[in-house]
Design a protein around this motif. Sequence first.
Motif, PDB file in Angstrom:
ATOM      1  N   GLN A  65     -65.889  35.841 -96.835  1.00 50.34           N
ATOM      2  CA  GLN A  65     -65.789  34.836 -95.781  1.00 50.34           C
ATOM      3  C   GLN A  65     -64.343  34.710 -95.277  1.00 50.34           C
ATOM      4  O   GLN A  65     -64.106  34.577 -94.070  1.00 50.34           O
ATOM      5  N   LEU A  66     -63.394  34.781 -96.205  1.00 47.79           N
ATOM      6  CA  LEU A  66     -61.985  34.734 -95.813  1.00 47.79           C
ATOM      7  C   LEU A  66     -61.631  35.932 -94.933  1.00 47.79           C
ATOM      8  O   LEU A  66     -60.926  35.787 -93.927  1.00 47.79           O
ATOM      9  N   SER A  67     -62.114  37.101 -95.298  1.00 43.17           N
ATOM     10  CA  SER A  67     -61.834  38.301 -94.510  1.00 43.17           C
ATOM     11  C   SER A  67     -62.456  38.206 -93.125  1.00 43.17           C
ATOM     12  O   SER A  67     -61.848  38.631 -92.134  1.00 43.17           O
ATOM     13  N   LEU A  68     -63.661  37.650 -93.044  1.00 38.58           N
ATOM     14  CA  LEU A  68     -64.303  37.480 -91.740  1.00 38.58           C
ATOM     15  C   LEU A  68     -63.510  36.508 -90.871  1.00 38.58           C
ATOM     16  O   LEU A  68     -63.301  36.756 -89.669  1.00 38.58           O
ATOM     17  N   ILE A  69     -63.066  35.412 -91.470  1.00 37.17           N
ATOM     18  CA  ILE A  69     -62.242  34.455 -90.734  1.00 37.17           C
ATOM     19  C   ILE A  69     -60.963  35.125 -90.245  1.00 37.17           C
ATOM     20  O   ILE A  69     -60.549  34.959 -89.088  1.00 37.17           O
ATOM     21  N   PHE A 103     -61.002  28.606 -80.694  1.00 38.01           N
ATOM     22  CA  PHE A 103     -61.207  29.572 -81.770  1.00 38.01           C
ATOM     23  C   PHE A 103     -60.026  29.593 -82.738  1.00 38.01           C
ATOM     24  O   PHE A 103     -60.218  29.706 -83.956  1.00 38.01           O
ATOM     25  N   CYS A 104     -58.809  29.495 -82.222  1.00 37.45           N
ATOM     26  CA  CYS A 104     -57.640  29.499 -83.114  1.00 37.45           C
ATOM     27  C   CYS A 104     -57.641  28.279 -84.027  1.00 37.45           C
ATOM     28  O   CYS A 104     -57.421  28.395 -85.242  1.00 37.45           O
ATOM     29  N   LEU A 105     -57.906  27.097 -83.461  1.00 40.80           N
ATOM     30  CA  LEU A 105     -57.938  25.884 -84.268  1.00 40.80           C
ATOM     31  C   LEU A 105     -59.121  25.895 -85.238  1.00 40.80           C
ATOM     32  O   LEU A 105     -58.997  25.499 -86.401  1.00 40.80           O
ATOM     33  N   SER A 106     -60.263  26.355 -84.753  1.00 39.69           N
ATOM     34  CA  SER A 106     -61.464  26.382 -85.583  1.00 39.69           C
ATOM     35  C   SER A 106     -61.294  27.316 -86.776  1.00 39.69           C
ATOM     36  O   SER A 106     -61.565  26.941 -87.927  1.00 39.69           O
ATOM     37  N   LEU A 107     -60.805  28.523 -86.522  1.00 43.28           N
ATOM     38  CA  LEU A 107     -60.631  29.499 -87.601  1.00 43.28           C
ATOM     39  C   LEU A 107     -59.496  29.098 -88.530  1.00 43.28           C
ATOM     40  O   LEU A 107     -59.572  29.307 -89.744  1.00 43.28           O
ATOM     41  N   GLY A 108     -58.436  28.505 -87.960  1.00 42.72           N
ATOM     42  CA  GLY A 108     -57.342  28.029 -88.802  1.00 42.72           C
ATOM     43  C   GLY A 108     -57.790  26.910 -89.723  1.00 42.72           C
ATOM     44  O   GLY A 108     -57.457  26.898 -90.918  1.00 42.72           O
ATOM     45  N   GLY A 109     -58.571  25.958 -89.187  1.00 43.52           N
ATOM     46  CA  GLY A 109     -59.088  24.873 -90.012  1.00 43.52           C
ATOM     47  C   GLY A 109     -60.057  25.377 -91.070  1.00 43.52           C
ATOM     48  O   GLY A 109     -60.028  24.926 -92.223  1.00 43.52           O
ATOM     49  N   ALA A 110     -60.913  26.325 -90.686  1.00 39.91           N
ATOM     50  CA  ALA A 110     -61.860  26.900 -91.638  1.00 39.91           C
ATOM     51  C   ALA A 110     -61.130  27.602 -92.776  1.00 39.91           C
ATOM     52  O   ALA A 110     -61.541  27.520 -93.943  1.00 39.91           O
ATOM     53  N   GLU A 111     -60.026  28.282 -92.445  1.00 35.04           N
ATOM     54  CA  GLU A 111     -59.278  28.980 -93.488  1.00 35.04           C
ATOM     55  C   GLU A 111     -58.622  27.995 -94.446  1.00 35.04           C
ATOM     56  O   GLU A 111     -58.585  28.237 -95.664  1.00 35.04           O
ATOM     57  N   SER A 148     -66.766  25.112 -94.620  1.00 36.72           N
ATOM     58  CA  SER A 148     -65.518  25.643 -94.059  1.00 36.72           C
ATOM     59  C   SER A 148     -65.651  25.897 -92.564  1.00 36.72           C
ATOM     60  O   SER A 148     -64.827  25.442 -91.755  1.00 36.72           O
ATOM     61  N   TRP A 149     -66.713  26.624 -92.192  1.00 38.48           N
ATOM     62  CA  TRP A 149     -66.916  26.951 -90.776  1.00 38.48           C
ATOM     63  C   TRP A 149     -67.196  25.702 -89.949  1.00 38.48           C
ATOM     64  O   TRP A 149     -66.620  25.527 -88.858  1.00 38.48           O
ATOM     65  N   ALA A 150     -68.077  24.841 -90.442  1.00 38.67           N
ATOM     66  CA  ALA A 150     -68.454  23.647 -89.683  1.00 38.67           C
ATOM     67  C   ALA A 150     -67.297  22.662 -89.560  1.00 38.67           C
ATOM     68  O   ALA A 150     -67.067  22.088 -88.489  1.00 38.67           O
ATOM     69  N   GLY A 151     -66.558  22.475 -90.655  1.00 40.49           N
ATOM     70  CA  GLY A 151     -65.416  21.558 -90.615  1.00 40.49           C
ATOM     71  C   GLY A 151     -64.358  22.009 -89.636  1.00 40.49           C
ATOM     72  O   GLY A 151     -63.830  21.211 -88.844  1.00 40.49           O
ATOM     73  N   GLY A 152     -64.039  23.306 -89.654  1.00 36.79           N
ATOM     74  CA  GLY A 152     -63.056  23.827 -88.716  1.00 36.79           C
ATOM     75  C   GLY A 152     -63.517  23.722 -87.279  1.00 36.79           C
ATOM     76  O   GLY A 152     -62.740  23.346 -86.390  1.00 36.79           O
ATOM     77  N   ALA A 153     -64.802  24.032 -87.023  1.00 34.21           N
ATOM     78  CA  ALA A 153     -65.325  24.000 -85.653  1.00 34.21           C
ATOM     79  C   ALA A 153     -65.377  22.582 -85.097  1.00 34.21           C
ATOM     80  O   ALA A 153     -65.042  22.351 -83.934  1.00 34.21           O
ATOM     81  N   LEU A 154     -65.816  21.626 -85.917  1.00 33.92           N
ATOM     82  CA  LEU A 154     -65.932  20.238 -85.459  1.00 33.92           C
ATOM     83  C   LEU A 154     -64.561  19.668 -85.107  1.00 33.92           C
ATOM     84  O   LEU A 154     -64.381  19.043 -84.049  1.00 33.92           O
ATOM     85  N   ASN A 155     -63.591  19.878 -85.972  1.00 27.92           N
ATOM     86  CA  ASN A 155     -62.241  19.407 -85.690  1.00 27.92           C
ATOM     87  C   ASN A 155     -61.675  20.086 -84.447  1.00 27.92           C
ATOM     88  O   ASN A 155     -61.065  19.447 -83.578  1.00 27.92           O
ATOM     89  N   SER A 156     -61.883  21.393 -84.337  1.00 28.18           N
ATOM     90  CA  SER A 156     -61.344  22.147 -83.217  1.00 28.18           C
ATOM     91  C   SER A 156     -61.939  21.688 -81.887  1.00 28.18           C
ATOM     92  O   SER A 156     -61.227  21.578 -80.886  1.00 28.18           O
ATOM     93  N   LEU A 157     -63.235  21.443 -81.864  1.00 26.04           N
ATOM     94  CA  LEU A 157     -63.884  21.007 -80.623  1.00 26.04           C
ATOM     95  C   LEU A 157     -63.279  19.707 -80.128  1.00 26.04           C
ATOM     96  O   LEU A 157     -62.964  19.563 -78.936  1.00 26.04           O
ATOM     97  N   THR A 158     -63.103  18.755 -81.035  1.00 32.60           N
ATOM     98  CA  THR A 158     -62.511  17.465 -80.656  1.00 32.60           C
ATOM     99  C   THR A 158     -61.075  17.636 -80.168  1.00 32.60           C
ATOM    100  O   THR A 158     -60.688  17.098 -79.114  1.00 32.60           O
TER     101      THR A 158
END
Length: 309
Positions: A65-69, A103-111, A148-158
């Motif tokens: 998952q880390l590699s995919l991110i 995408f940058c914020l979402s993936l950064g938060g997910a990581e 990880s994915w959902a938390g990063g995406a939700l924060n990034s969208l806002t």
Amino acid sequence: MTKRNNTSTTDFILLGHFPELRHASLLVYLIFLVYIIALTGNSDLIFLIWVDAHLHTPMYFLLSQLSLIDLLYISSSVPKMVINHYSGQHSISFIGCGVQMFFCLSLGGAECILLTLMSYDRFVAVCNPLRYTVTMTSKVCVLMAVASWAGGALNSLTQTIYTMHFPVCGLKEINHFFCEMPAILKLSCEDTSDYEMVVFVVSIVFILIPFSLIMASYIRIFLTVLRMNSPEGRNKVLATCSSHLSLYLAPGMVVYMTPGSSHTPALDQGLSVLYTILTPMLNPLIYSLRNKEVARALRKVLRKNLLSK
């Protein structure tokens, strides 16, 4: 000038990496080389974890998952930067800028979330090995990945929606190589200090708390390994932990947890290179490609392909 003025009314202009740098092309070439290495390393790691049954464990699932991110993270900024540099077209549409920021914020938060959960996985494996199989079940691992994915995406969208609603005065020139939130806020006509405080609070959740939890996990792991009198294990833990903190979370603290006026665009760009470009390249080396089990899986795949020919 007319073309630039027309562009600035609808698009943003990405000035790129250190606009005043004399040998900018060399820097872009090096970054593209790093990009290819990151793509190769992370893709190989995902493939090996997928095809080798011995790597179907919680630790390696989280590593995949880390590699995919990391693959998506570095791809969200570098290709656009390279194309802009060599084509001479530095504009990016309003929607394109918002999508890139998301995408940058979402993936950064997910990581950030995933690195914290990975440190917990190692903590349980080293400090409570008898409970590891009970604690780190397949269901728990999937929930960790989804969180990880959902938390990063939700924060990034806002954050993206709120950041992009600020009006921009004058030329929409972003002194950066991608649409990063602090660089966009610097273009606003309005006072963004209140929103910067919100960003600071959010950064505590996504950067400072993970930083603290990772530190706590690895300190406990180190103390456990120290009692086992294992120099090799101790060195491995220290190397991994220091790489986490210096290459990813620490630069993020400076960019997102300090006022924009306190650091220069050049500093922001330099720090961004660490966590958006160098970290995705180094993560496979730090975590797995030097691991004996991964090396064994790689030799197995290569041997199989060579024999088939």
